[in-house]
Scaffold this motif. Structure first.
Motif, short mmCIF file in Angstrom:
data_model
loop_
_atom_site.label_atom_id
_atom_site.label_comp_id
_atom_site.label_asym_id
_atom_site.label_seq_id
_atom_site.Cartn_x
_atom_site.Cartn_y
_atom_site.Cartn_z
N THR A 1 0.72 -0.92 0.36
CA THR A 1 -0.02 0.19 0.11
C THR A 1 0.76 1.08 0.06
O THR A 1 -0.07 1.80 -0.19
CB THR A 1 -0.54 -0.54 1.01
OG1 THR A 1 -0.11 0.01 2.58
CG2 THR A 1 -1.62 -1.11 0.81
N TYR A 2 2.29 1.02 0.63
CA TYR A 2 3.30 2.70 0.23
C TYR A 2 4.20 1.78 -0.15
O TYR A 2 4.70 3.67 -0.08
CB TYR A 2 3.11 2.69 2.16
CG TYR A 2 3.57 2.09 3.17
CD1 TYR A 2 4.86 2.93 2.95
CD2 TYR A 2 3.39 1.32 3.46
CE1 TYR A 2 5.44 2.02 3.59
CE2 TYR A 2 3.99 -0.05 4.53
CZ TYR A 2 5.83 0.92 4.46
OH TYR A 2 6.01 -0.15 5.20
N LYS A 3 4.64 1.63 0.06
CA LYS A 3 6.01 0.87 -0.18
C LYS A 3 6.55 -0.21 -1.68
O LYS A 3 6.94 -1.31 -1.16
CB LYS A 3 7.16 0.88 0.56
CG LYS A 3 8.42 1.07 0.78
CD LYS A 3 9.26 1.17 2.14
CE LYS A 3 10.84 0.41 1.79
NZ LYS A 3 11.75 1.37 2.87
N ASN A 4 6.16 0.00 -2.53
CA ASN A 4 5.90 -0.87 -4.08
C ASN A 4 6.62 -0.81 -4.79
O ASN A 4 5.87 -1.97 -5.58
CB ASN A 4 5.16 -2.26 -3.47
CG ASN A 4 5.00 -3.80 -3.83
OD1 ASN A 4 6.20 -4.10 -3.74
ND2 ASN A 4 4.09 -4.87 -3.94
N HIS A 5 7.07 -0.34 -5.33
CA HIS A 5 7.16 0.40 -6.18
C HIS A 5 8.07 -0.76 -7.84
O HIS A 5 9.93 -1.39 -7.25
CB HIS A 5 7.64 1.96 -7.23
CG HIS A 5 7.63 2.16 -8.45
ND1 HIS A 5 9.19 2.33 -8.64
CD2 HIS A 5 6.80 2.06 -9.91
CE1 HIS A 5 8.93 3.05 -10.08
NE2 HIS A 5 7.27 3.02 -10.07
N GLU A 6 6.98 -1.13 -8.79
CA GLU A 6 8.13 -1.94 -9.54
C GLU A 6 8.45 -1.00 -10.66
O GLU A 6 7.82 -0.75 -11.66
CB GLU A 6 7.52 -3.28 -9.30
CG GLU A 6 7.03 -4.02 -8.41
CD GLU A 6 6.58 -4.94 -9.52
OE1 GLU A 6 6.56 -5.79 -10.09
OE2 GLU A 6 5.65 -5.43 -8.36
N PRO A 7 9.78 -0.23 -10.92
CA PRO A 7 10.20 0.01 -12.54
C PRO A 7 9.89 -0.53 -13.38
O PRO A 7 10.62 -2.05 -13.09
CB PRO A 7 11.68 0.49 -11.77
CG PRO A 7 11.57 0.43 -10.36
CD PRO A 7 10.63 -0.68 -10.02
N LEU A 8 9.95 -0.20 -14.71
CA LEU A 8 9.07 -1.43 -15.76
C LEU A 8 11.29 -0.96 -16.41
O LEU A 8 12.40 -0.56 -16.34
CB LEU A 8 8.71 -0.04 -16.82
CG LEU A 8 7.18 -0.87 -16.36
CD1 LEU A 8 7.01 0.18 -17.33
CD2 LEU A 8 6.81 -2.39 -15.98
N ASN A 9 10.84 -1.86 -16.94
CA ASN A 9 11.77 -2.18 -17.88
C ASN A 9 11.46 -1.73 -19.21
O ASN A 9 10.17 -2.94 -20.30
CB ASN A 9 13.08 -3.97 -18.09
CG ASN A 9 13.65 -3.83 -19.36
OD1 ASN A 9 14.22 -3.21 -19.58
ND2 ASN A 9 14.09 -5.36 -19.27
#
Length: 831
Positions: free
Chosen positions: A390-398
């Motif tokens: 909910t607050y800390k789980n960003h997955e940057p894209l390739n």
């Protein structure tokens, strides 16, 4: 009396004509056995949470009721909504218990956003507020700070928002919680989202459609939602539809949606009833998931839904001044509005708060008792308010290298077909963190290249069931937006392509999301998230065949109204610039990105290298279309939008032949925000840069895709604006031809030429000398073309040929659709 509001406690649903046999479709279970300790923990959690929630609405002091209440203990402004709180705390207690018992990864999405007191109280009890806000520690002082600060300028607002730990949904505008919940579980196979939908919210159109969202969840790859419909019978001052439905009607409705129902309504034994029901829901989910993950998916599985009936304002005042409160609409907001001035209501408030027994619920230090803590997960990351999703789980894209997909300069290519290939590869490279959410328009918008390596995810269709499709098409913009929000706010990235005219349907949803994101950026503990990405195509300029109803660029203005650190609006003029733009947007964070482009083949004006530089700058002089590469112009012509820019370039080409004395500079703006006044937007050009691009004092004409007020608003504050003219969409249209749309809205090449000639005549005496003749000839050509279109029903041949510019790659009209000589420049003067 006609129109009279029923005001009685717990009114019963009306009788139904549906046969009793329908009720066999609902689930009846023996209640699970709960230990005395578990029952006590659940009951005390609810009492404590309800006490804190009620106190938050009223008290500015005496938070633990250690003495009799006085008028000065009551807040000067009583804000908050009590009616939904008891139901929310009931569910909160049981979700904690369910998590602890089953070691779940579970988050709570709350539709009734005004139930903030219940959620904040529960967060304090489980210690999650203290983790993010040390001033709300589990002490007397911490509880005092929470209760007395609620709905004041220095405390939490009366509404669940991004400052609320564990939240991924604003809930201010009702209807979107369910779609957000389903978006959150996509590609997270271990995640369960419990979503509570109020019976008022259940009346909204977006919620009605979102019940179909389960049909887009592949249980092999995604988690699941436990929907809980909270029926307490009333909205602000009226009965709810669901509150007037009996069991048979409710079961029939949800059976039709594809669910199996269980009712939670035994108020005398509510904890056993809900514990049994919610464990049943979890077990049903696990059966469905186990079958799918073992390679034997259930076709059309019936997911569980809980129908929870509790009185409005349950455990609050029964009556106030002779009127029913509990179980009626009077409990919706503040039941005792005169508590600060009425001795009777002050006494009622004291009796109400003391009925929860606060002295038995908190230790002498002010912390919750061990009994309350016993039902809460021991591990912090398992608590509802501390889930990292909910607050800390960003997955940057390739993101693929967009230049690989570049198109040859001087050719023609649909922007959508070009970016479709890049998106297709991005889906391959990011198989669990990128999805496309679209109404039924992908193929129509020429984005079908995205299907080269994937398919649609629609589990009720035998041809797409259990095939891992990355594209969701549902003919509901609201549901697409809800999916997009839930998916993005739990760490992933989404793309939302749509017909331009219908993105406005989710205008307010986008604004609500932006407000949530603004507040999230202002917290110290929420991390970055991917931007949400809109692709606006099938624009008004090429919707002439569908008519006036399909011609509406208003969503652009909706995005422009956002805060500068959120809004990004791009108008890539050709395929290469669109490729560069979407690659940038997919890498970006925290923005609302709007990209506007054409699905029809358009000239590719810039090479890959030129497009890269152009997009980095946000705008540039198009030297090939300008006189002497744009040096010392008499007038500056600016195109914003692919078709509008094409008209500017064609106008410049014609002017070279018809008015050789006129010196023209052609500018294209792809990043709309650069023109905003200096310092007002992070992308704004400095005044020196603005003058270098548009000159300091020469006439400037904007040919703009949207509405003129948008350009005027952005330019406000720039010096010397009296030299600027704007042509734009003017709400003129019909079922007609593409070029007639340009003529009707006065953005055609001819109208650009008129502005160029008038502007150039101000400083160029040779142009002024011939201005009357030139303008007369242009007006004559407009009339002739309009007559031709009306008579033939089509545009003159060669209208959309690539314009000619000697000494450039466009010399001789390379790549034009017509044959040489077809443009008939001496006749219809089109190119």
């Amino acid at each position: 009396m006609p129109g009279e509001v029923i005001d009685r406690p717990n009114p019963q649903p009306l009788a139904s004509h549906i046969p009793d046999s329908v009720l066999e479709l609902s689930v009846r279970l023996e209640k699970v056995a709960l230990s005395d300790a578990d029952l006590r923990g659940l009951e005390e959690f609810r009492r404590a949470s309800n006490y804190i929630a009620a106190a938050m609405i009223f008290l500015s002091d005496n938070a633990l009721m250690e003495r009799d209440l006085k008028f000065e203990d009551i807040k000067p402004r009583l804000l908050g909504h009590w009616g939904t709180c008891p139901g929310l705390t009931l569910v909160y207690a049981h979700l904690n218990y369910l998590t602890r018992k089953n070691d779940l990864d579970l988050i709570y999405v709350v539709g009734p956003g005004h139930g903030a007191p219940a959620i904040l109280a529960s967060l304090w009890l489980e210690g999650s507020l203290e983790k993010f806000y040390p001033q709300y520690s589990q002490t007397k002082q911490g509880l005092h700070n929470l209760i007395t600060g609620f709905s004041t300028p220095h405390g939490f607002p009366s509404h669940i928002n991004a400052e609320t730990p564990g939240s991924i949904h604003e809930g201010g505008e009702l209807g979107y919680a369910l779609a957000v919940a389903f978006g959150a579980v996509m590609d997270k196979p271990d995640l369960i989202v419990a979503c509570i939908v109020g019976d008022g919210e259940a009346e909204s159109g977006p919620t009605a459609t979102a019940w179909h969202a389960a049909k887009y969840i592949d249980p092999a790859e995604s988690g699941a939602v436990i929907p809980i419909v909270h029926i307490n019978g009333f909205k602000i001052s009226e009965r709810t539809i669901y509150g007037c439905m009996d069991d048979k009607e409710v079961v029939s409705l949800f059976t039709g949606y594809g669910y199996q129902c269980r009712f939670v309504e035994d108020l005398d034994d509510i904890d056993r009833d809900l514990a049994t029901s919610i464990q049943w829901a979890l077990n049903e989910i696990r059966k469905i998931q186990k079958a799918a993950r073992s390679g034997k998916p259930i076709m059309k599985p019936r997911w569980p839904v809980l129908i929870m009936r509790t009185p409005k304002g349950w455990s609050g005042p029964k009556k106030v001044d002779g009127e029913f409160v509990e179980g009626s609409f009077h409990a919706h907001q503040v039941p005792l509005m005169a508590a600060k001035s009425s001795a009777n209501q002050l006494a009622d408030l004291q009796k109400w708060l003391l009925s929860y027994g606060p002295a038995q619920l908190f230790t002498s230090a002010g912390a919750p008792t061990d009994s309350i803590k016993s039902i809460i997960p021991a591990e912090g990351h398992k608590k509802l308010g501390q889930r990292v999703e909910t607050y800390k789980n960003h997955e940057p894209l390739n993101v693929p290298d967009w230049q690989i997909y570049g198109v040859e300069k001087g050719s023609e290519e649909s922007c959508m077909q070009a970016i479709g290939k890049l998106i297709d590869q991005a889906l391959v490279d990011n198989p669990k963190s990128l999805r496309l959410f679209s109404p039924d328009e992908l193929v129509s918008n020429k984005l079908d290249a995205v299907f080269n390596h994937t398919g649609r995810d629609f589990q009720w269709d035998e041809f797409s069931n259990a095939r891992g499709g990355r594209v969701i098409e549902i003919l509901s913009e609201h549901t697409c937006q809800g999916f997009l929000q839930g998916y993005t706010l739990t760490g992933r990235t989404g793309i939302f392509p749509s017909y331009e005219s219908f993105l406005g349907i989710i205008h307010t949803m986008m604004v609500q999301y932006s407000k949530f994101n603004k507040m999230a950026r202002e917290t110290t503990w929420r991390t970055d998230i991917s931007s949400i990405n809109y692709i606006e195509t099938s624009t008004w300029t090429r919707q002439e065949h569908n008519g006036f109803s399909h011609q509406n660029p208003s969503f652009i203005g909706a995005v422009l109204n956002l805060k500068p650190d959120a809004a990004r609006v791009y108008f890539p003029p050709d395929a290469n610039t669109f490729l560069s733009t979407i690659a940038h947007c997919l890498r970006s964070k925290n923005y609302v990105n709007l990209m506007v482009g054409s699905k029809q083949p358009q000239p590719v004006f810039l090479s890959v290298e030129e497009a890269d530089r152009h997009c980095q700058a946000g705008a540039s002089v198009w030297k090939f279309a300008s006189t002497d590469s744009g040096l010392d112009p008499d007038v500056v012509l600016v195109g914003i939008g692919s078709e509008l820019t094409f008209e500017v370039v064609v106008a410049a080409s014609i002017l070279r032949r018809k008015c050789p004395n006129l010196r023209v500079r052609v500018v294209n703006v792809t990043d709309l925000m650069i023109i905003e006044a200096e310092t007002l937007h992070p992308h704004s050009l400095s005044n020196a840069e603005f003058d270098a691009l548009f000159t300091k004092d020469k006439p400037v004409h904007f040919n703009y895709h949207g509405y003129s007020n948008e350009i005027k608003g952005l330019l406000f504050g720039r010096p010397n604006l009296d030299r600027i003219s704007i042509s734009c969409y003017k709400e003129e249209g019909s079922t007609t031809t593409p070029f007639d749309m340009m003529l009707r809205n006065e953005v055609s090449r001819y109208h650009v030429m008129q502005q160029a000639i008038r502007g150039g005549a101000r400083s160029n005496s040779k142009v002024a000398l011939d201005m009357t003749d030139l303008l007369g000839e242009v007006r004559h050509q407009i009339t002739k073309v309009q007559e031709y279109i009306m008579a033939s029903g089509r545009d003159p041949e060669g209208t959309f040929d690539i314009p000619k510019f000697e000494g450039t790659v466009f010399e001789g009209g390379a790549g034009s659709k017509g044959k040489k000589g077809d443009s008939k420049e001496d006749g219809f003067f089109v190119n």
